[in-house]
Design a protein around this motif. Structure first.
Motif, mmCIF file in Angstrom:
data_model
loop_
_atom_site.group_PDB
_atom_site.id
_atom_site.type_symbol
_atom_site.label_atom_id
_atom_site.label_comp_id
_atom_site.label_asym_id
_atom_site.label_seq_id
_atom_site.Cartn_x
_atom_site.Cartn_y
_atom_site.Cartn_z
ATOM 1 N N ASN A 93 82.345 50.981 100.859
ATOM 2 C CA ASN A 93 81.167 51.637 100.318
ATOM 3 C C ASN A 93 80.198 52.121 101.387
ATOM 4 O O ASN A 93 79.136 52.610 101.071
ATOM 5 C CB ASN A 93 80.414 50.697 99.378
ATOM 6 C CG ASN A 93 81.194 50.418 98.118
ATOM 7 O OD1 ASN A 93 82.035 51.216 97.722
ATOM 8 N ND2 ASN A 93 80.932 49.284 97.509
ATOM 9 N N VAL A 94 80.568 51.966 102.664
ATOM 10 C CA VAL A 94 79.672 52.365 103.738
ATOM 11 C C VAL A 94 79.599 53.887 103.800
ATOM 12 O O VAL A 94 80.601 54.579 103.717
ATOM 13 C CB VAL A 94 80.162 51.787 105.092
ATOM 14 C CG1 VAL A 94 79.378 52.355 106.229
ATOM 15 C CG2 VAL A 94 80.040 50.275 105.064
ATOM 16 N N CYS A 95 78.383 54.389 103.963
ATOM 17 C CA CYS A 95 78.164 55.831 103.975
ATOM 18 C C CYS A 95 77.837 56.305 105.387
ATOM 19 O O CYS A 95 77.177 55.609 106.138
ATOM 20 C CB CYS A 95 76.989 56.183 103.072
ATOM 21 S SG CYS A 95 77.148 55.558 101.409
ATOM 22 N N GLY A 96 78.254 57.510 105.703
ATOM 23 C CA GLY A 96 77.895 58.119 106.973
ATOM 24 C C GLY A 96 76.492 58.668 106.949
ATOM 25 O O GLY A 96 75.838 58.787 107.972
ATOM 26 N N SER A 97 75.993 59.005 105.793
ATOM 27 C CA SER A 97 74.642 59.538 105.662
ATOM 28 C C SER A 97 74.123 59.271 104.257
ATOM 29 O O SER A 97 74.885 58.924 103.353
ATOM 30 C CB SER A 97 74.635 61.040 105.938
ATOM 31 O OG SER A 97 75.307 61.718 104.895
ATOM 32 N N ALA A 148 68.698 49.251 97.976
ATOM 33 C CA ALA A 148 68.508 48.056 98.785
ATOM 34 C C ALA A 148 69.875 47.555 99.220
ATOM 35 O O ALA A 148 70.858 47.740 98.532
ATOM 36 C CB ALA A 148 67.784 46.980 97.984
ATOM 37 N N GLY A 149 69.927 46.928 100.367
ATOM 38 C CA GLY A 149 71.175 46.367 100.858
ATOM 39 C C GLY A 149 71.396 46.713 102.310
ATOM 40 O O GLY A 149 70.526 47.239 102.987
ATOM 41 N N THR A 150 72.582 46.406 102.796
ATOM 42 C CA THR A 150 72.932 46.674 104.176
ATOM 43 C C THR A 150 73.558 48.056 104.271
ATOM 44 O O THR A 150 74.467 48.379 103.510
ATOM 45 C CB THR A 150 73.901 45.606 104.716
ATOM 46 O OG1 THR A 150 73.276 44.329 104.580
ATOM 47 C CG2 THR A 150 74.223 45.849 106.176
ATOM 48 N N TRP A 151 73.051 48.845 105.192
ATOM 49 C CA TRP A 151 73.486 50.224 105.357
ATOM 50 C C TRP A 151 74.102 50.427 106.736
ATOM 51 O O TRP A 151 73.752 49.755 107.696
ATOM 52 C CB TRP A 151 72.286 51.160 105.224
ATOM 53 C CG TRP A 151 71.770 51.256 103.839
ATOM 54 C CD1 TRP A 151 70.998 50.351 103.174
ATOM 55 C CD2 TRP A 151 71.987 52.330 102.939
ATOM 56 N NE1 TRP A 151 70.717 50.794 101.917
ATOM 57 C CE2 TRP A 151 71.305 52.013 101.752
ATOM 58 C CE3 TRP A 151 72.681 53.534 103.021
ATOM 59 C CZ2 TRP A 151 71.305 52.851 100.651
ATOM 60 C CZ3 TRP A 151 72.666 54.373 101.933
ATOM 61 C CH2 TRP A 151 71.988 54.027 100.764
ATOM 62 N N HIS A 152 74.990 51.386 106.807
ATOM 63 C CA HIS A 152 75.611 51.799 108.053
ATOM 64 C C HIS A 152 75.232 53.253 108.277
ATOM 65 O O HIS A 152 75.406 54.093 107.394
ATOM 66 C CB HIS A 152 77.137 51.660 107.958
ATOM 67 C CG HIS A 152 77.847 52.172 109.167
ATOM 68 N ND1 HIS A 152 78.331 53.452 109.229
ATOM 69 C CD2 HIS A 152 78.152 51.588 110.348
ATOM 70 C CE1 HIS A 152 78.920 53.626 110.411
ATOM 71 N NE2 HIS A 152 78.815 52.503 111.092
ATOM 72 N N ALA A 186 76.526 53.528 116.445
ATOM 73 C CA ALA A 186 76.248 53.398 115.009
ATOM 74 C C ALA A 186 75.105 52.401 114.845
ATOM 75 O O ALA A 186 74.792 51.630 115.753
ATOM 76 C CB ALA A 186 77.486 52.921 114.273
ATOM 77 N N LEU A 187 74.482 52.434 113.697
ATOM 78 C CA LEU A 187 73.366 51.555 113.407
ATOM 79 C C LEU A 187 73.603 50.881 112.066
ATOM 80 O O LEU A 187 74.018 51.533 111.111
ATOM 81 C CB LEU A 187 72.074 52.385 113.357
ATOM 82 C CG LEU A 187 70.778 51.655 113.064
ATOM 83 C CD1 LEU A 187 70.440 50.700 114.205
ATOM 84 C CD2 LEU A 187 69.655 52.660 112.880
ATOM 85 N N ARG A 188 73.377 49.582 111.998
ATOM 86 C CA ARG A 188 73.436 48.847 110.734
ATOM 87 C C ARG A 188 72.057 48.256 110.490
ATOM 88 O O ARG A 188 71.463 47.662 111.373
ATOM 89 C CB ARG A 188 74.477 47.729 110.788
ATOM 90 C CG ARG A 188 75.891 48.228 110.760
ATOM 91 C CD ARG A 188 76.859 47.048 110.647
ATOM 92 N NE ARG A 188 78.221 47.506 110.763
ATOM 93 C CZ ARG A 188 78.945 47.964 109.752
ATOM 94 N NH1 ARG A 188 78.416 48.012 108.551
ATOM 95 N NH2 ARG A 188 80.172 48.368 109.929
ATOM 96 N N PHE A 189 71.574 48.434 109.265
ATOM 97 C CA PHE A 189 70.272 47.894 108.919
ATOM 98 C C PHE A 189 70.263 47.413 107.487
ATOM 99 O O PHE A 189 71.076 47.827 106.675
ATOM 100 C CB PHE A 189 69.161 48.927 109.154
ATOM 101 C CG PHE A 189 69.243 50.136 108.276
ATOM 102 C CD1 PHE A 189 68.530 50.202 107.091
ATOM 103 C CD2 PHE A 189 70.023 51.216 108.648
ATOM 104 C CE1 PHE A 189 68.602 51.326 106.285
ATOM 105 C CE2 PHE A 189 70.102 52.344 107.847
ATOM 106 C CZ PHE A 189 69.393 52.399 106.662
ATOM 107 N N ASP A 190 69.348 46.511 107.212
ATOM 108 C CA ASP A 190 69.186 45.949 105.881
ATOM 109 C C ASP A 190 67.843 46.430 105.344
ATOM 110 O O ASP A 190 66.821 46.321 106.021
ATOM 111 C CB ASP A 190 69.214 44.417 105.958
ATOM 112 C CG ASP A 190 69.372 43.791 104.595
ATOM 113 O OD1 ASP A 190 70.403 44.054 103.957
ATOM 114 O OD2 ASP A 190 68.476 43.049 104.182
ATOM 115 N N TRP A 191 67.855 46.973 104.143
ATOM 116 C CA TRP A 191 66.663 47.533 103.508
ATOM 117 C C TRP A 191 66.384 46.749 102.239
ATOM 118 O O TRP A 191 67.236 46.684 101.364
ATOM 119 C CB TRP A 191 66.930 49.002 103.198
ATOM 120 C CG TRP A 191 65.797 49.692 102.536
ATOM 121 C CD1 TRP A 191 65.701 50.000 101.209
ATOM 122 C CD2 TRP A 191 64.614 50.164 103.137
ATOM 123 N NE1 TRP A 191 64.517 50.624 100.970
ATOM 124 C CE2 TRP A 191 63.829 50.751 102.129
ATOM 125 C CE3 TRP A 191 64.127 50.145 104.439
ATOM 126 C CZ2 TRP A 191 62.588 51.317 102.382
ATOM 127 C CZ3 TRP A 191 62.896 50.712 104.692
ATOM 128 C CH2 TRP A 191 62.144 51.289 103.673
#
Length: 156
Positions: A5-9, A22-26, A94-99
């Motif tokens: 389910n990881v998105c490039g944008s 909300a959740g962890t994004w890539h 790449a960047l991973r962040f939690d929102w």
């Protein structure tokens, strides 16, 4: 969020039927994402280094805006209505962040006001620290002027 389910944008994620904001994004390298939270939120950098540009939220002229740089493990509180543009600080990373939205119990609805005596105490304490620092600097400069000593010999 699973790897499938990881998105490039953000645009790619908006095309999915079930989008969880909300959740962890890539965020893929050389991509940027624009965020505009409706509620007070937190941004946690999970992996990588983030370059975040913020604008002032509507009706909050005192909120600071500009560029912020966060490393993995650092958290940024975001006021509702603040426009953020998020990207990796390093072009090919790449960047991973939690929102997450702030839980209702943690959101302060008003800023606590200090009493006048407390503010006076803090003011006196601050000026005392300025006085001590000025005295230390003056002593160090005076001792540096003594014969045989240079400013580079001063202790730090």
């Amino acid at each position: 969020m699973s790897e499938t389910n990881v998105c490039g944008s953000l645009q790619d994620c908006q095309k999915l039927k079930t989008v969880r904001w909300a959740g962890t994004w890539h965020l893929a390298p050389e991509r940027a994402m624009s965020l505009l939270p409706r509620k007070k939120s937190q941004l946690l950098i999970v992996q990588g280094s983030a370059w975040i540009t913020t604008g002032k939220p509507m009706g909050h002229w005192r909120q600071s805006d500009g560029d912020h740089f966060l490393q993995a493990g650092q958290i940024m509180d975001v006021v509702a209505g603040t426009h953020l543009v998020l990207q990796s600080r390093h072009t090919h990373e790449a960047l991973r962040f939690d929102w997450r939205e702030m839980p209702p119990g943690l959101v302060q609805h008003h800023s606590p006001k200090a009493s006048v005596p407390e503010l006076a105490r803090q003011w006196v304490q601050a000026w005392a620290q300025v006085g001590l620092a000025t005295g230390s600097l003056a002593r160090a400069l005076w001792h540096a002027r003594l014969p045989g000593r240079q400013v580079s010999d001063m202790p730090v």
